[in-house]
Scaffold this motif. Structure first.
Motif, PDB file in Angstrom:
ATOM      1  N   LEU A   1       0.813  -1.213   0.000  1.00  0.00           N
ATOM      2  CA  LEU A   1       0.000   0.000   0.000  1.00  0.00           C
ATOM      3  C   LEU A   1       0.851   1.270   0.000  1.00  0.00           C
ATOM      4  CD1 LEU A   1      -2.859  -0.926   2.510  1.00  0.00           C
ATOM      5  CD2 LEU A   1      -2.981  -0.820   0.013  1.00  0.00           C
ATOM      6  N   LEU A   2       2.085   1.168   0.453  1.00  0.00           N
ATOM      7  CA  LEU A   2       2.952   2.351   0.512  1.00  0.00           C
ATOM      8  C   LEU A   2       3.496   2.744  -0.861  1.00  0.00           C
ATOM      9  CD1 LEU A   2       5.075   1.775   3.762  1.00  0.00           C
ATOM     10  CD2 LEU A   2       3.144   3.310   3.428  1.00  0.00           C
ATOM     11  N   VAL A   3       3.497   1.826  -1.793  1.00  0.00           N
ATOM     12  CA  VAL A   3       4.098   2.105  -3.099  1.00  0.00           C
ATOM     13  C   VAL A   3       3.353   3.216  -3.826  1.00  0.00           C
ATOM     14  CG1 VAL A   3       4.604   1.155  -5.382  1.00  0.00           C
ATOM     15  CG2 VAL A   3       5.085  -0.196  -3.327  1.00  0.00           C
ATOM     16  N   ALA A   4       2.024   3.149  -3.845  1.00  0.00           N
ATOM     17  CA  ALA A   4       1.235   4.159  -4.565  1.00  0.00           C
ATOM     18  C   ALA A   4       1.454   5.566  -4.005  1.00  0.00           C
ATOM     19  CB  ALA A   4      -0.243   3.791  -4.542  1.00  0.00           C
ATOM     20  N   PRO A   5       1.380   5.784  -2.673  1.00  0.00           N
ATOM     21  CA  PRO A   5       1.690   7.122  -2.156  1.00  0.00           C
ATOM     22  C   PRO A   5       3.081   7.617  -2.534  1.00  0.00           C
ATOM     23  CG  PRO A   5       0.599   5.826  -0.467  1.00  0.00           C
ATOM     24  CD  PRO A   5       0.888   4.893  -1.603  1.00  0.00           C
ATOM     25  N   ILE A   6       4.056   6.703  -2.552  1.00  0.00           N
ATOM     26  CA  ILE A   6       5.409   7.108  -2.947  1.00  0.00           C
ATOM     27  C   ILE A   6       5.417   7.561  -4.399  1.00  0.00           C
ATOM     28  CG2 ILE A   6       7.769   6.303  -3.334  1.00  0.00           C
ATOM     29  CD1 ILE A   6       7.411   4.450  -0.909  1.00  0.00           C
ATOM     30  N   VAL A   7       4.734   6.815  -5.257  1.00  0.00           N
ATOM     31  CA  VAL A   7       4.672   7.189  -6.674  1.00  0.00           C
ATOM     32  C   VAL A   7       4.009   8.556  -6.832  1.00  0.00           C
ATOM     33  CG1 VAL A   7       3.641   6.611  -8.908  1.00  0.00           C
ATOM     34  CG2 VAL A   7       4.700   4.816  -7.518  1.00  0.00           C
ATOM     35  N   ILE A   8       2.902   8.758  -6.131  1.00  0.00           N
ATOM     36  CA  ILE A   8       2.192  10.043  -6.209  1.00  0.00           C
ATOM     37  C   ILE A   8       3.091  11.179  -5.754  1.00  0.00           C
ATOM     38  CG2 ILE A   8       0.304  11.397  -5.225  1.00  0.00           C
ATOM     39  CD1 ILE A   8      -0.589   9.450  -7.350  1.00  0.00           C
ATOM     40  N   TRP A   9       3.777  10.979  -4.642  1.00  0.00           N
ATOM     41  CA  TRP A   9       4.630  12.047  -4.118  1.00  0.00           C
ATOM     42  C   TRP A   9       5.851  12.276  -5.009  1.00  0.00           C
ATOM     43  CZ3 TRP A   9       4.243  16.120  -1.310  1.00  0.00           C
ATOM     44  CH2 TRP A   9       3.216  16.222  -0.364  1.00  0.00           C
ATOM     45  N   LEU A  10       6.395  11.236  -5.582  1.00  0.00           N
ATOM     46  CA  LEU A  10       7.510  11.430  -6.522  1.00  0.00           C
ATOM     47  C   LEU A  10       7.039  12.173  -7.771  1.00  0.00           C
ATOM     48  CD1 LEU A  10       9.432   8.029  -6.312  1.00  0.00           C
ATOM     49  CD2 LEU A  10      10.189  10.269  -5.484  1.00  0.00           C
ATOM     50  N   LEU A  11       5.821  11.882  -8.208  1.00  0.00           N
ATOM     51  CA  LEU A  11       5.266  12.600  -9.350  1.00  0.00           C
ATOM     52  C   LEU A  11       5.104  14.082  -9.020  1.00  0.00           C
ATOM     53  CD1 LEU A  11       4.027  12.551 -12.194  1.00  0.00           C
ATOM     54  CD2 LEU A  11       1.814  12.006 -11.127  1.00  0.00           C
ATOM     55  N   ILE A  12       4.585  14.366  -7.827  1.00  0.00           N
ATOM     56  CA  ILE A  12       4.433  15.763  -7.391  1.00  0.00           C
ATOM     57  C   ILE A  12       5.793  16.447  -7.330  1.00  0.00           C
ATOM     58  CG2 ILE A  12       3.813  17.234  -5.419  1.00  0.00           C
ATOM     59  CD1 ILE A  12       1.575  15.197  -4.802  1.00  0.00           C
ATOM     60  N   CYS A  13       6.761  15.771  -6.747  1.00  0.00           N
ATOM     61  CA  CYS A  13       8.097  16.369  -6.610  1.00  0.00           C
ATOM     62  C   CYS A  13       8.749  16.594  -7.964  1.00  0.00           C
ATOM     63  CB  CYS A  13       8.983  15.478  -5.734  1.00  0.00           C
ATOM     64  SG  CYS A  13       8.470  15.447  -3.995  1.00  0.00           S
ATOM     65  N   GLY A  14       8.512  15.700  -8.902  1.00  0.00           N
ATOM     66  CA  GLY A  14       9.051  15.895 -10.245  1.00  0.00           C
ATOM     67  C   GLY A  14       8.428  17.097 -10.929  1.00  0.00           C
ATOM     68  N   LEU A  15       7.109  17.267 -10.757  1.00  0.00           N
ATOM     69  CA  LEU A  15       6.416  18.401 -11.379  1.00  0.00           C
ATOM     70  C   LEU A  15       6.865  19.728 -10.775  1.00  0.00           C
ATOM     71  CD1 LEU A  15       2.808  16.917 -11.697  1.00  0.00           C
ATOM     72  CD2 LEU A  15       4.409  17.413 -13.547  1.00  0.00           C
ATOM     73  N   VAL A  16       6.998  19.778  -9.438  1.00  0.00           N
ATOM     74  CA  VAL A  16       7.413  21.047  -8.830  1.00  0.00           C
ATOM     75  C   VAL A  16       8.872  21.352  -9.146  1.00  0.00           C
ATOM     76  CG1 VAL A  16       5.694  20.896  -6.981  1.00  0.00           C
ATOM     77  CG2 VAL A  16       8.002  20.012  -6.583  1.00  0.00           C
ATOM     78  N   ALA A  17       9.679  20.315  -9.343  1.00  0.00           N
ATOM     79  CA  ALA A  17      11.074  20.546  -9.722  1.00  0.00           C
ATOM     80  C   ALA A  17      11.165  21.252 -11.066  1.00  0.00           C
ATOM     81  CB  ALA A  17      11.840  19.231  -9.763  1.00  0.00           C
ATOM     82  N   VAL A  18      10.147  21.039 -11.908  1.00  0.00           N
ATOM     83  CA  VAL A  18      10.123  21.667 -13.224  1.00  0.00           C
ATOM     84  C   VAL A  18       9.410  23.012 -13.189  1.00  0.00           C
ATOM     85  CG1 VAL A  18       9.322  21.449 -15.616  1.00  0.00           C
ATOM     86  CG2 VAL A  18      10.212  19.439 -14.402  1.00  0.00           C
TER      87      VAL A  18
END
Length: 760
Positions: free
Chosen positions: A430-447
């Motif tokens: 269950l932890l994998v999906a939140p990590i993916v979501i947060w990595l996606l958010i972090c990638g978008l804000v990095a840009v």
């Protein structure tokens, strides 16, 4: 639930509480202000005196406020001067501004430190206690304490108490463009307010990188820094400029804003009085001023510009953390690499399964959709259920904090109930999906939003938690709590900050952020098996706060309703009407507007200048009164080549506060008002046909020089207004009830005369 889980859960709740509590001092004893001899009572006395009456530009109290500040600075032994002049700003708002200026001379010839706040209040009903008598008071008492200490600063310290900030940053523009001291300013500390309480946020203003400013701010070591690079990234996108913006844009001078924004419902209203000012917010302002003034008074202010940026954020215990933008992608890359390695490890150990991981995305999507929609529609539903909320123009109600808590609890309940349905899935999966979501958010804000790149920091805690679950079947709840703390400390305050600062229309930010924070704390909360119980408890609390919000939804003397009333006389048709911006009238103005002859079509009325471009909602015929019309003279009308040049002078024949001039849809090539030229950019981007708004002092005339094409027809509409409807002897408008206040941000309690003139 075993004892360690219970302890960890309640410690998690305490961490949420502490993330808010630790943002600001709650008494003088919480600060180091005594070492500088800053006296709170002195500052509060200044606030009270400055806010005894409304003191917008052109109002009688304005001169009293100016004289008080001048006398207080002179009493400290400073040589005080005033700078006066007409200025129109970037918004076409003309006024005669009077700045108050003094200087503490330093021992060197370097750049000067400038302390800034404004002494005018918002027209016409605000007493300006928080905005910005609190800033003026902080500077006055800080300067007194500095002088009493007897220590001579290295750098000059300029005290600028500016004027006409509320009208368009006019006083700041007057200083930056016309005062000889402006060219020697190296740094500005500006003190503001957008409410009457809450923590004071630090926002940087710079044209380049922030790295040197942040390093010096850190070195000054204020005890309660509340600042993050996300807030300034968002601030730069919003139309909420301060005086400091003028220094940055027009003078290339960096600085720091300090402003508290809570209790937003008092902002620019008749409730902005000294009794409602949160003393702790003023203390927080002082806790910035004293160490920063001491630090920058001895720092080389010629070396503050830089090309590099820092990501920065505040957090309990560590106070203030920053790191270079150059770390953004390496940190993101490291997080991605660790995630991939953890996936490999988890699959090898048999703790992770593809099917379970894919199923784990379902609760994440469901939660974000449900809570996102709930937050997005909260404000529209509230305005439908309580239509009088539409008359709170800034969108933050008196019970707004209850709604924030209510919807946050709803979001939490949804999270518990949804994850309850997936209890058979191993928590590691269950932890994998939140990590993916947060990595996606972090990638978008990095840009797209680099200032928010510190979001990656709590993700490392989530990755560490995944490692723990891969290797341990029953990890220690206290260890999981420790891994969740960065997320709680960093993200919890944002849940309240966005709807408080931007209005309840941003409730979606609160519900989505609550959901995202739940994902970050899932390692601990997922270990607690009482999801149904906690979900029901959250729903019960949701209902409790909803009932409390409902019981406080009506207006009262403590929470008065904004209301409006204007008398409008159309000189060209010799007709008069009552008008109001109110969606929901009260008995006080309904007696004029609910006559059976009301006309909701405000034909021929331009949208008067206001923060939210508010239009009249109700009009009704009114009895004609003997209102003295302004004298409008054409003193020049010539044609040169293919251009027509006009000079029109408008002289009031009654006591007025404001003249607004509109044109038909026509290109104006050049325009100057009272000798002040309007910029080419402004003339090309005029809104609603507005040419100029003159906020009048001492019943001054308005002289307009303009140039247009000779073959075009010009129609000028003059809107002359006085804020004396309730006291004018020609009218018998009763006193507004105590359960109501004048609606802010709009022309109100006014007698408005409209006259048109056509040039063919």
């Amino acid at each position: 639930m075993n004892f360690s889980k219970i302890v960890a859960f309640f410690l998690l709740l305490f961490a949420v509480y502490w993330s808010y509590r630790s943002l600001m001092p709650h008494a003088m004893a919480d600060t180091d202000l005594e070492q500088w001899d800053f006296q709170l009572d002195n500052a509060l006395k200044h606030v009270k005196t400055l806010s005894l009456t409304q003191h917008a530009v052109g109002f009688p109290g304005h001169t009293n406020a100016m004289n008080y500040v001048v006398s207080e600075l002179k009493r400290m032994g400073l040589q005080v001067s005033t700078q006066e002049g007409f200025i129109a700003g970037d918004g076409g708002n003309l006024c005669k501004a009077t700045n108050i200026i003094a200087k503490i001379r330093g021992t060197s010839k370097g750049k000067a430190l400038l302390l800034l706040s404004h002494y005018d209040s918002a027209p016409h009903s605000s007493y300006g206690a928080s905005d910005a008598a609190s800033g003026v008071a902080t500077i006055l008492e800080g300067v007194r304490a500095l002088l009493a200490n007897g220590k001579v600063p290295k750098n000059d310290i300029i005290i600028l108490i500016s004027d006409a900030e509320e009208l368009g940053l006019n006083g700041a523009e007057l200083f930056v463009h016309q005062h000889p001291w402006a060219k020697n300013v190296g740094l500005v500390l500006n003190f503001e307010a957008r409410g009457s309480g809450g923590p004071s946020y630090m926002l940087i203003e710079t044209n380049r990188g922030n790295s040197k400013l942040i390093k010096e701010f850190t070195a000054a070591n204020p005890k309660y820094p509340v600042a993050n690079s996300l807030a300034y990234s968002i601030y730069k996108m919003l139309p909420n400029d301060t005086d400091l913006t003028v220094f940055r844009e027009d003078g290339d001078i960096e600085g720091f804003n300090f402003a508290f924004i809570d209790d937003h419902y008092d902002y620019h209203t008749a409730l902005d009085i000294h009794e409602r000012l949160d003393h702790n917010s003023l203390i927080h302002q002082a806790s910035y001023l004293m160490p920063l003034m001491e630090h920058f008074a001895g720092t080389d202010l010629t070396d503050l510009k830089s090309l590099s940026d820092l990501v920065y954020f505040n957090i309990p215990v560590f106070k203030f953390i920053s790191y270079p933008f150059e770390w953004i992608w390496p940190m993101f890359g490291l997080a991605c690499i660790l995630f991939v390695l953890l996936l490999i490890l988890g699959f090898r150990k048999g703790e992770l399964e593809v099917k379970s991981i894919l199923i784990g995305f379902l609760p994440v999507v469901l939660i974000l959709v449900i809570n996102g929609l709930a937050g997005y529609y909260t404000w529209p539903i509230l305005k439908w259920w309580y239509p009088w909320y539409r008359d709170i123009l800034h969108g933050f109600t008196y019970n707004g904090h209850l709604y924030i808590m209510e919807m946050s609890l709803f979001a939490i309940a949804v999270c518990f109930f949804v994850y309850k349905k997936f209890k058979k899935i191993k928590l590691a999966n269950l932890l994998v999906a939140p990590i993916v979501i947060w990595l996606l958010i972090c990638g978008l804000v990095a840009v797209y939003l680099k200032g928010a790149s510190f979001f990656i920091v709590p993700v490392f805690g989530l990755l560490a938690a995944l490692l723990v679950f891969i290797n341990q079947e029953k990890p220690n709840p206290l260890l999981l709590l420790f891994l969740c703390l960065p997320a709680v400390f960093m993200h919890s305050p944002f849940i309240q900050m966005f709807p408080v600062g931007l209005g309840l229309k941003m409730m979606v930010a609160a519900t989505v952020l609550t959901s995202l924070l739940f994902f970050l704390t899932l390692p601990l909360l997922g270990r607690i098996k009482k999801h149904t119980t906690l979900g029901i408890l959250a729903l019960l609390l949701f209902a409790v706060y909803g009932i409390r919000a409902h019981l406080n939804a009506s207006f009262s003397e403590e929470h008065p309703k904004p209301s409006s009333l204007l008398y409008v006389y159309h000189a060209d048709t010799d007709e008069a009407q009552w008008a109001s911006y109110d969606e929901v009238l009260i008995d006080w103005n309904a007696q004029f507007l609910k006559t059976g002859e009301e006309d909701r079509q405000t034909k021929g009325l331009n949208t008067l200048s206001s923060k939210y471009n508010t239009r009249f909602k109700h009009t009704a015929p009114a009895q004609k009164k003997n209102i003295v019309l302004p004298e409008i003279l054409v003193t020049k009308d010539t044609v040169v080549a293919d251009k027509r040049q006009l000079t029109v002078c408008v002289t009031p024949k009654r006591a007025v506060n404001r003249l607004e001039v509109f044109t038909n849809d026509i290109a104006i090539h050049n325009c100057a008002v009272n000798g002040v030229s309007l910029s080419e950019y402004y003339l090309q981007n005029r809104r609603n046909g507005k040419l100029i708004t003159h906020f009048i002092s001492n019943n001054a005339y308005t002289e307009i020089d303009l140039t247009m094409a000779k073959d075009k027809t010009l129609e000028l509409s003059f809107y002359e207004a006085s804020n004396d409807l309730l006291i004018n002897p020609l009218f018998t408008v009763p006193e507004r009830p105590k359960s109501s206040i004048p609606m802010p941000f709009v022309l109100n309690d006014a007698i408005l005369v409209i006259k048109k003139m056509k040039f063919e």
